[in-house]
Design an enzyme around this catalytic site. Structure first.
Site, PDB file in Angstrom:
ATOM      1  N   ASP A 185       0.847  -1.179   0.000  1.00  0.00           N
ATOM      2  CA  ASP A 185       0.000   0.000   0.000  1.00  0.00           C
ATOM      3  C   ASP A 185       0.891   1.240   0.000  1.00  0.00           C
ATOM      4  OD1 ASP A 185      -2.566   1.340   0.225  1.00  0.00           O
ATOM      5  OD2 ASP A 185      -3.230  -0.453   1.286  1.00  0.00           O
TER       6      ASP A 185
ATOM      7  N   ASP B  54      -3.186   4.524  -2.330  1.00  0.00           N
ATOM      8  CA  ASP B  54      -4.309   4.998  -1.541  1.00  0.00           C
ATOM      9  C   ASP B  54      -4.739   6.394  -1.993  1.00  0.00           C
ATOM     10  OD1 ASP B  54      -5.995   4.591   0.942  1.00  0.00           O
ATOM     11  OD2 ASP B  54      -4.959   6.436   1.496  1.00  0.00           O
TER      12      ASP B  54
ATOM     13  N   HIS C 220     -11.030  -3.679   2.686  1.00  0.00           N
ATOM     14  CA  HIS C 220     -10.905  -3.249   4.086  1.00  0.00           C
ATOM     15  C   HIS C 220     -11.775  -2.041   4.420  1.00  0.00           C
ATOM     16  CE1 HIS C 220      -8.279  -0.625   1.824  1.00  0.00           C
ATOM     17  NE2 HIS C 220      -8.238   0.201   2.853  1.00  0.00           N
TER      18      HIS C 220
END
Length: 561
Positions: A99, A195, A323
């Protein structure tokens, strides 16, 4: 056929490390816990593993507030643990995607400590400051600006106040980010999930949102901003193009046309993006927490639009939970009587559409939403902030607020992985950081591995089927019966090979009339989530509740390459 690439043919498995497997009994998942489960991932058949953030972090937003990009969070382990884990993945012929969280840092990152020390500090311009805030609201509620009392200026934070936004207009910031990316890639990492990457460019001047008022949504000024593609092309030229990597960007509020600007084969930016149009299907005018009913025709229309408009020009990512999203079987299927059947049906959809499928941990066993009764049992900052706002307003009863949280809280996805019927689902010998879903005693990996007809073993068959049939990866897409509110059916074609997927999206029995003259005569049943079923395609198919069927031309796996 489109150019063959490993990331197009891969199946990705997302791990939320905090909730995957705890090796030391402290109640928090860790890298050694993941290492202990690598053989499970290999057995499942996935090609790529994506870790949610494992960097050093104060954990205000569960690791998405990073204080050191080159260190491992102590709760998760050490860099030596990471190196062993990466080596273990590669030894098993799996790749690792990390990430990349670079729209913002933690307010405890050294860059921000320096930036708030003084207005003339060299790091001041690493972040976005104003003497007077505009009216933007943050994703997590309240103002997107926080007053720094020492320097008497406000800094921008689109998310938590402990997540100050980086100033991507500063070339030094971009150079720092490129350098940390190279650092991880040189260690052997195989790519990045980026992200909220669509938020990195803000409109110059940071104007007020036009709705007026004290606080308003300013997304028009920071979603897919004016220089985002310039910055991503620079990133690609400086870093990504020098490695054989997979990249996927999280981009809120993009249309297929806008997604092609990120993923177009001629754009030199990203391989694919996560789009949110399907994730917003059950959100009313009040936003995420305003839960509304959705129609199967609407679901098909969204999926089909992305399938058609990106085909041959860009690449789709395929997901129904992660998530940040509720469990897909609770949201789009039925997590009671038909949990097994609807979990398999949704999996069939994801793994026979065009694009790269992403499996979120626990999805492969049909894990469900948790629905805690008390707000004290939740840990997600977004959920807790919204609950407090609603209680302060005093306009909605607590039961109604909790119903929305049950449907949409990010903690639905973050409850610990259910490995066995042992205490806490076999996740930890200690007290888990977040309560385990109570259904772990009957819903867990150990039981499903032993059951040939389980959701887990069905996932294995789907992954193997996709790997053996190029039509699933590279074939075109045609939707059948777009207005039907019960059945989702489509074909995929590559050369002479044809695949037909037929999915019953309801808890009742349905029929599907096969279109006359549009399908080849030699289609044969190759996958079904029930025992039995019509092995050939007649004029009418009779479908059981949440039934999924996949038909393929007789020589399908050998043709079309």
């Amino acid at each position: 056929m489109a150019e063959r690439m490993w990331w197009k043919e891969a199946v990705v498995y997302q791990i939320y490390p905090r909730s995957f497997m705890d090796s030391n009994g402290d109640g928090i998942g860790d890298l050694k816990g993941i290492l202990a489960k690598l053989d499970y991932l290999k057995w499942l058949g996935v090609d790529v593993v994506w870790f949610s953030p494992i960097y050093e972090s104060p954990n205000n937003d569960m690791g998405y507030d990073i204080s050191d990009y080159r260190s491992i969070m102590a709760q998760f382990g050490t860099m030596a643990d990471f190196d062993r884990l990466l080596s273990g993945l590669h030894q098993r012929e799996m790749r690792l995607v990390m990430d990349l969280v670079v729209n913002h840092t933690s307010d405890e990152h050294e860059w921000f400590r320096q930036a708030r020390a003084a207005k003339d500090n060299p790091y001041r311009d690493y972040y976005i400051w104003r003497q007077k805030p505009n009216n933007w609201s943050s994703f997590f509620g309240g103002s997107a600006w926080e007053l720094d009392e020492k320097t008497n200026e406000y800094y921008l934070h689109l998310f938590s106040a402990k997540q100050p936004d980086l100033n991507w207009d500063n070339p030094r910031v971009r150079a720092e980010i490129h350098d940390l990316m190279r650092w991880w890639l040189d260690k052997g990492v195989d790519g990045f999930r980026m992200d909220v990457i669509g938020c990195i460019s803000k409109t110059p001047g940071l104007p007020d949102a036009p709705e007026g008022g004290k606080l308003a949504w300013g997304g028009a000024f920071f979603l897919n901003g004016p220089r985002v593609h310039e910055y991503l092309r620079e990133m690609n030229a400086e870093v990504l193009s020098h490695y054989d990597v997979m990249t996927v960007g999280e981009t809120l509020s993009v249309t297929p046309k806008e997604a092609l600007e990120y993923t177009g084969f001629n754009r030199a930016e990203l391989n694919m993006v996560f789009q949110f149009e399907l994730m917003d299907i059950d959100s009313g005018p009040g936003g995420k927490w305003d839960v509304r009913d959705w129609q199967v025709s609407e679901f098909k229309r969204i999926c089909s639009r992305w399938q058609r408009e990106l085909y041959g020009r860009g690449w789709n990512s395929l997901y129904l939970n992660n998530h940040d999203q509720p469990r897909m079987v609770s949201r789009f299927g039925q997590d009671g009587k038909y949990r097994v059947e609807s979990a398999k049906m949704l999996a069939t959809l994801l793994h026979t559409l065009q694009g790269t499928p992403f499996i979120y941990q626990g999805e492969e066993i049909g894990m469900t939403n948790v629905c805690f009764e008390r707000i004290e049992d939740y840990r997600d900052i977004e959920t807790i902030n919204w609950y407090k706002e609603q209680m302060a307003q005093g306009e909605r009863p607590v039961k109604e607020i909790m119903r929305s949280i049950c449907a949409k809280s990010r903690d639905n996805a973050r409850t610990p992985m259910q490995w066995s019927e042992a205490a806490h689902g076999g996740f930890t010998t200690g007290i888990p950081w977040l309560r385990v879903n109570p259904n772990y005693r009957t819903l867990n990996v150990e039981q499903e591995r032993a059951d040939a007809d389980s959701v887990l073993n069905y996932y294995r068959r789907l992954i193997r089927f996709r790997r053996e049939n190029p039509v699933v990866v590279y074939g075109d897409y045609t939707l059948l019966e777009p207005e039907d509110e019960t059945v989702y059916a489509f074909t995929r074609r590559l050369g002479e090979v044809c695949l037909l997927t037929v999915l019953n999206f309801t808890a009742g029995e349905q029929t599907f009339a096969s279109p006359s003259g549009l399908l080849p005569d030699n289609l044969r049943l190759v996958l079904c989530n029930y025992a039995g079923g019509e092995t050939s395609v007649g004029p009418t198919l009779h479908l059981r509740p949440y039934e999924a069927r996949v038909y393929l031309t007789a020589a399908g796996s050998a043709d079309g390459v």
